[in-house]
Write an enzyme that holds these catalytic residues in place. Structure first.
Site, PDB file in Angstrom:
ATOM      1  N   SER A  64       9.110  -1.342 -35.699  1.00  0.00           N
ATOM      2  CA  SER A  64       8.610  -2.720 -35.250  1.00  0.00           C
ATOM      3  C   SER A  64       7.546  -2.788 -34.841  1.00  0.00           C
ATOM      4  O   SER A  64       7.065  -2.064 -33.573  1.00  0.00           O
ATOM      5  CB  SER A  64       9.620  -2.554 -34.883  1.00  0.00           C
ATOM      6  OG  SER A  64      10.748  -2.330 -35.866  1.00  0.00           O
TER       7      SER A  64
HETATM    8  N1  SAH Z   1      13.629   0.290 -34.518  1.00  0.00           N
HETATM    9  C1  SAH Z   1      12.617   0.757 -35.679  1.00  0.00           C
HETATM   10  C2  SAH Z   1      12.789   0.250 -36.976  1.00  0.00           C
HETATM   11  C3  SAH Z   1      12.860   0.644 -38.036  1.00  0.00           C
HETATM   12  S1  SAH Z   1      12.595  -0.447 -39.156  1.00  0.00           S
HETATM   13  C4  SAH Z   1      11.352   0.651 -34.942  1.00  0.00           C
HETATM   14  O1  SAH Z   1      10.447   0.286 -34.413  1.00  0.00           O
HETATM   15  O2  SAH Z   1      10.682   2.292 -35.358  1.00  0.00           O
HETATM   16  C5  SAH Z   1      14.270  -0.438 -39.853  1.00  0.00           C
HETATM   17  C6  SAH Z   1      15.066   0.765 -40.086  1.00  0.00           C
HETATM   18  O3  SAH Z   1      16.247   0.965 -40.365  1.00  0.00           O
HETATM   19  C7  SAH Z   1      14.529   1.753 -40.652  1.00  0.00           C
HETATM   20  O4  SAH Z   1      14.714   3.521 -40.709  1.00  0.00           O
HETATM   21  C8  SAH Z   1      15.805   2.224 -43.030  1.00  0.00           C
HETATM   22  O5  SAH Z   1      15.636   3.038 -43.209  1.00  0.00           O
HETATM   23  C9  SAH Z   1      16.669   1.697 -41.493  1.00  0.00           C
HETATM   24  N2  SAH Z   1      18.275   0.679 -41.789  1.00  0.00           N
HETATM   25  C10 SAH Z   1      17.669   0.424 -43.151  1.00  0.00           C
HETATM   26  N3  SAH Z   1      19.234   0.644 -43.891  1.00  0.00           N
HETATM   27  C11 SAH Z   1      20.099   1.064 -43.237  1.00  0.00           C
HETATM   28  C12 SAH Z   1      21.663   0.984 -42.997  1.00  0.00           C
HETATM   29  N4  SAH Z   1      22.435   0.320 -43.547  1.00  0.00           N
HETATM   30  N5  SAH Z   1      22.091   1.692 -42.053  1.00  0.00           N
HETATM   31  C13 SAH Z   1      20.731   2.509 -40.980  1.00  0.00           C
HETATM   32  N6  SAH Z   1      19.620   2.396 -40.970  1.00  0.00           N
HETATM   33  C14 SAH Z   1      19.178   1.578 -42.237  1.00  0.00           C
END
Ligand code: SAH
Length: 213
Positions: A64
């Site tokens: 993010s």
């Molecule tokens: N806070 C993280 C954001 C990653 S993007 C960062 O800054 O690196 C969002 C993440 O949510 C992804 O890794 C995706 O695989 C995860 N995600 C999506 N749906 C999900 C779910 N139902 N349960 C757990 N993780 C999920």
């Protein structure tokens, strides 16, 4: 990759950029100044790591934007030892911010590739979430509920009911709600049945995906 004075300088500048965009919390800004974001990304993005931008981290996901991380963390209103559930570990950067603010963090990721990567990486850098979970964040983590705060870092088409149910009274759920674009939404639990809802600006996240099995 290493963490150097040059990186530290870039982090200080990034914190100034976030302040100019409205981030006020000293604790959150200090976390931005401290955590080596470039180490959470592929080395090919190192030169750009302290721009206020999202970048690919593999498995079609992104780390993010720092402003988004700071904004969501401010909305959580973290106190020391708060028990926090994070949905979407991704690169682990947001997890590190929560840990630096002394939260007890439970973090769920549904992409095995990212889950494995962060599990190794957290150990290497000495970040210690209470538990990193490979699973579906839609269900929350009832084993450890209730939580002082729940932070969702993927765009939710609708608010998963289990997450509301797993909040303490006074607890906060920070969740971007929407399909193409999301409204940052804060729910504060007032009683067993009542929630205060506040909406903030619009953001763009990768989607929160539901496991079909
Ligand atoms: N806070 C993280 C954001 C990653 S993007 C960062 O800054 O690196 C969002 C993440 O949510 C992804 O890794 C995706 O695989 C995860 N995600 C999506 N749906 C999900 C779910 N139902 N349960 C757990 N993780 C999920």
């Amino acid at each position: 990759m290493q963490d150097t004075l040059k990186h530290r300088g870039m982090r200080n500048k990034l914190a100034e950029v976030l302040m100019a965009k409205g981030i006020k919390s000293t604790k959150v800004l200090n976390a931005i100044r401290t955590i080596p974001r470039h180490l959470f990304m592929d080395s090919s993005f190192e030169a750009h790591a302290y721009q206020d931008k999202a970048f690919p981290i593999g498995a079609d996901q992104t780390i993010s934007q720092p402003y988004t991380v700071a904004f969501q963390t401010e909305l959580l209103d973290l106190q020391e030892n708060h028990k926090i559930l994070e949905i979407g570990t991704g690169s682990g950067y947001q997890t590190a911010v929560l840990l630096l603010l002394k939260a007890k963090v439970y973090s769920i990721e549904r992409q095995l590739e990212l889950f494995k990567k962060t599990s190794i990486f957290f150990k290497k850098l000495g970040y210690r979430p209470k538990k990193a979970i490979f699973g579906d964040g839609y269900k929350g983590f009832p084993e450890e509920a209730p939580f002082d705060g729940i932070i969702v870092t993927a765009g939710a088409p609708e608010v998963p009911k289990p997450l509301m149910a797993q909040l303490k009274i006074g607890g906060r759920l920070v969740i971007p709600v929407g399909v193409d674009e999301q409204v940052m939404t804060l729910f504060i639990r007032k009683s067993a049945t009542e929630f205060e809802k506040k909406e903030f600006g619009s953001f763009r996240f990768v989607p929160l995906l539901e496991n079909k099995n």
